[in-house]
Write an enzyme that holds these catalytic residues in place. Sequence first.
Site, short mmCIF file in Angstrom:
data_model
loop_
_atom_site.label_atom_id
_atom_site.label_comp_id
_atom_site.label_asym_id
_atom_site.label_seq_id
_atom_site.Cartn_x
_atom_site.Cartn_y
_atom_site.Cartn_z
N GLN A 108 0.81 -1.21 0.00
CA GLN A 108 0.00 0.00 0.00
C GLN A 108 0.85 1.27 0.00
O GLN A 108 1.96 1.30 0.54
CB GLN A 108 -0.92 0.05 1.23
N ASP A 250 -6.29 -1.13 12.61
CA ASP A 250 -7.18 -0.41 13.53
C ASP A 250 -8.17 -1.37 14.18
O ASP A 250 -8.47 -1.27 15.38
CB ASP A 250 -7.94 0.69 12.80
#
Length: 306
Positions: A108, A250
Amino acid sequence: MSDNRDLLAIGHTAFDYIIQVGEFPDPNSSTAIQKMKNLHGGAAANVAVVGSSLGLNTGLVSAVGGDFKESEYRKFLNDSGIDTGDMIVVPEDNTPTAFVLTDANNDQISYFYWGAAKNFKNAPVPEKAIENTRAVHLATGDPSFNRKCGEVAREKGKLISFDPGQDLHMYSPEELKEVVCLCDILFGNHFEIDRIKETLGMSMQELRECGPNIVVKTYGKKGSTVYCDGDNIKVKAVFREAVDPTGAGDSYRAGFLRAYLADNPLEYCAKFASSVSSYIVEAEGCQTNIPDYKMALNRMKELLIE
């Protein structure tokens, strides 16, 4: 004031553009976008939303723009039962926006527009919100604001977790040390934890002696390691084919905190967190495929029987 809330997440709420490409382009060239979606994101909001789905009473403090008030995202947060009463609203600015590009190898690259979040540093610390919660999670956001919130949380005896994430580069060594030494739990992927140690010139033991009794180091599909009291607790990932890895970290933090606040052993916390994050990677976006507590518990049995 009693601790009416379980978890207060402090940091970014953002509009996410999730972009799929075959490969990242070289400088001064281009590549075709294969897919693109506008979804909900922001590290603090991700933790708050996933935590709420897992049964925690969560609140959220973020700096958002005038475009947030009538947005579908705000309605979603309210419908999810998340307390947004302490949000920092900057009417003349735009809500932070993330552009997350993922290639065919699931690597990413992210671009982040701060927008209204530039106002974090001048915003007052939400002292009442901190006083009214059991735990405070400091996510990606302004270093000085995180430090000030951490100091208030420490004064009030709250559990503090910290995950600088992709904003790690914004911390000076002095700021980083101040926040790390305030926290009880330090989260990071293996790149981030190694960079923190290098920046502070500390070993893992020295890092823990500075402040966080618990350091959680994640390795994506290779699992995670929890460092505490001389123990290195290694836990495998609950593997699922990744459609989009965005937000997995997260959700891991939210799952870990959900289990930890229920007084579970650290190995259990890591296994539960891995189960939670395995759902997130199965769909595009950070808040698209969120499990509830029972779903995560059932999938965690894959690790418990090993």
